[in-house]
Design a protein around this motif. Sequence first.
Motif, PDB file in Angstrom:
ATOM      1  N   UNK A  94       0.536  -1.236  -0.214  1.00 20.70           N
ATOM      2  CA  UNK A  94       0.241  -0.447  -0.223  1.00 20.70           C
ATOM      3  C   UNK A  94       0.720   0.916  -0.132  1.00 20.70           C
ATOM      4  N   UNK A  95       0.372   2.144  -0.695  1.00 21.43           N
ATOM      5  CA  UNK A  95       0.976   3.272  -0.437  1.00 21.43           C
ATOM      6  C   UNK A  95       1.446   4.156   0.364  1.00 21.43           C
ATOM      7  N   UNK A  96       0.595   3.779   1.541  1.00 22.43           N
ATOM      8  CA  UNK A  96       0.429   4.087   2.764  1.00 22.43           C
ATOM      9  C   UNK A  96       2.132   3.874   3.665  1.00 22.43           C
ATOM     10  N   UNK A  97       2.205   2.597   3.309  1.00 21.57           N
ATOM     11  CA  UNK A  97       3.236   1.980   4.139  1.00 21.57           C
ATOM     12  C   UNK A  97       4.974   2.589   3.152  1.00 21.57           C
ATOM     13  N   UNK A  98       6.267   3.301   4.008  1.00 21.35           N
ATOM     14  CA  UNK A  98       7.033   3.215   3.282  1.00 21.35           C
ATOM     15  C   UNK A  98       8.081   2.052   3.433  1.00 21.35           C
ATOM     16  N   UNK A  99       7.781   1.176   2.055  1.00 19.81           N
ATOM     17  CA  UNK A  99       9.101   0.187   2.294  1.00 19.81           C
ATOM     18  C   UNK A  99       9.827   0.332   0.726  1.00 19.81           C
ATOM     19  N   UNK A 100      10.996  -0.258   1.327  1.00 18.06           N
ATOM     20  CA  UNK A 100      11.439  -1.048  -0.410  1.00 18.06           C
ATOM     21  C   UNK A 100      11.345  -1.614  -1.098  1.00 18.06           C
ATOM     22  N   UNK A 101      10.361  -2.857  -0.667  1.00 16.74           N
ATOM     23  CA  UNK A 101       9.801  -3.305  -1.463  1.00 16.74           C
ATOM     24  C   UNK A 101       8.911  -3.075  -2.332  1.00 16.74           C
ATOM     25  N   UNK A 102       7.916  -3.655  -3.793  1.00 18.24           N
ATOM     26  CA  UNK A 102       6.918  -3.511  -4.350  1.00 18.24           C
ATOM     27  C   UNK A 102       5.895  -4.674  -3.789  1.00 18.24           C
ATOM     28  N   UNK A 103       6.248  -5.186  -2.700  1.00 16.94           N
ATOM     29  CA  UNK A 103       5.551  -6.745  -2.680  1.00 16.94           C
ATOM     30  C   UNK A 103       5.638  -6.416  -1.489  1.00 16.94           C
ATOM     31  N   UNK A 104       4.037  -7.077  -0.749  1.00 14.25           N
ATOM     32  CA  UNK A 104       3.929  -6.747   0.681  1.00 14.25           C
ATOM     33  C   UNK A 104       2.905  -8.408   0.522  1.00 14.25           C
ATOM     34  N   UNK A 105       2.767  -9.054   1.961  1.00 14.25           N
ATOM     35  CA  UNK A 105       1.972 -10.310   2.318  1.00 14.25           C
ATOM     36  C   UNK A 105       1.221 -10.041   2.862  1.00 14.25           C
ATOM     37  N   UNK A 106      -0.211 -10.040   3.280  1.00 18.21           N
ATOM     38  CA  UNK A 106      -1.685 -10.352   3.432  1.00 18.21           C
ATOM     39  C   UNK A 106      -2.063 -11.543   4.144  1.00 18.21           C
ATOM     40  N   UNK A 107      -2.259 -11.466   5.198  1.00 25.49           N
ATOM     41  CA  UNK A 107      -2.423 -12.795   6.100  1.00 25.49           C
ATOM     42  C   UNK A 107      -3.738 -11.679   7.162  1.00 25.49           C
ATOM     43  N   UNK A 108      -4.069 -13.104   7.178  1.00 26.94           N
ATOM     44  CA  UNK A 108      -5.547 -12.888   8.971  1.00 26.94           C
ATOM     45  C   UNK A 108      -4.957 -12.898   9.496  1.00 26.94           C
ATOM     46  N   UNK A 109      -5.890 -12.079   9.900  1.00 29.96           N
ATOM     47  CA  UNK A 109      -5.176 -10.928  11.674  1.00 29.96           C
ATOM     48  C   UNK A 109      -5.102 -13.246  13.044  1.00 29.96           C
ATOM     49  N   UNK A 110      -5.755 -13.432  12.809  1.00 28.97           N
ATOM     50  CA  UNK A 110      -6.035 -14.681  13.843  1.00 28.97           C
ATOM     51  C   UNK A 110      -4.738 -15.861  13.792  1.00 28.97           C
ATOM     52  N   UNK A 111      -3.395 -15.148  11.866  1.00 25.13           N
ATOM     53  CA  UNK A 111      -2.135 -16.024  11.624  1.00 25.13           C
ATOM     54  C   UNK A 111      -1.099 -15.230  12.368  1.00 25.13           C
ATOM     55  N   UNK A 112      -1.784 -13.887  13.064  1.00 22.86           N
ATOM     56  CA  UNK A 112      -0.504 -13.804  14.104  1.00 22.86           C
ATOM     57  C   UNK A 112       0.352 -14.057  14.734  1.00 22.86           C
ATOM     58  N   UNK A 113       0.141 -14.878  15.370  1.00 23.22           N
ATOM     59  CA  UNK A 113       1.034 -15.297  16.976  1.00 23.22           C
ATOM     60  C   UNK A 113       1.696 -16.394  15.653  1.00 23.22           C
ATOM     61  N   UNK A 114       1.463 -16.907  14.924  1.00 22.44           N
ATOM     62  CA  UNK A 114       1.875 -17.890  13.713  1.00 22.44           C
ATOM     63  C   UNK A 114       2.953 -17.846  13.277  1.00 22.44           C
ATOM     64  N   UNK A 115       2.829 -16.476  11.873  1.00 16.59           N
ATOM     65  CA  UNK A 115       3.370 -15.123  10.508  1.00 16.59           C
ATOM     66  C   UNK A 115       4.866 -14.588  11.919  1.00 16.59           C
ATOM     67  N   UNK A 116       4.812 -14.153  13.568  1.00 21.17           N
ATOM     68  CA  UNK A 116       5.299 -13.825  14.132  1.00 21.17           C
ATOM     69  C   UNK A 116       6.430 -15.174  14.226  1.00 21.17           C
ATOM     70  N   UNK A 117       6.185 -15.682  14.538  1.00 20.79           N
ATOM     71  CA  UNK A 117       6.894 -16.679  14.953  1.00 20.79           C
ATOM     72  C   UNK A 117       7.569 -17.224  14.164  1.00 20.79           C
ATOM     73  N   UNK A 118       7.327 -17.129  12.784  1.00 24.68           N
ATOM     74  CA  UNK A 118       7.566 -17.930  11.595  1.00 24.68           C
ATOM     75  C   UNK A 118       9.271 -16.797  11.643  1.00 24.68           C
ATOM     76  N   UNK A 119       9.382 -15.990  10.922  1.00 22.16           N
ATOM     77  CA  UNK A 119       9.520 -14.686  10.948  1.00 22.16           C
ATOM     78  C   UNK A 119      10.770 -14.561  12.005  1.00 22.16           C
ATOM     79  N   UNK A 120      10.969 -14.937  13.669  1.00 23.79           N
ATOM     80  CA  UNK A 120      11.862 -14.144  13.993  1.00 23.79           C
ATOM     81  C   UNK A 120      12.710 -15.569  13.815  1.00 23.79           C
TER      82      UNK A 120
END
Length: 88
Positions: A35-61
């Motif tokens: 989204x243009x409101x987010x300043x990032x160096x990459x034009x790609x982002x990943x959307x995911x359901x809020x209920x997956x946040x814990x699992x996503x955080x765990x994998x990223x870390x």
Amino acid sequence: MDDWLVMAFDSTQQALRAEMLLEYAEVEIDLCPTPKEITAGCALSIQFPQESLGQVREIVIRETVEIRGIFSRVDGAYDNIGLEEETR
């Protein structure tokens, strides 16, 4: 998809790596333009359901994926909710 979160990256390599890791873990995701409101160096982002946040955080870390942040859309703006677990 109003309750979905957006994970933004500074590099396409990290976005594609995160996509592979999350798909392998069977997390429901959608690759989308950053989204243009987010300043990032990459034009790609990943959307995911809020209920997956814990699992996503765990994998990223665990896999040391370099991200710009995880964002929640609130009133048309994006708030960075970060990687740390909230303490309440």
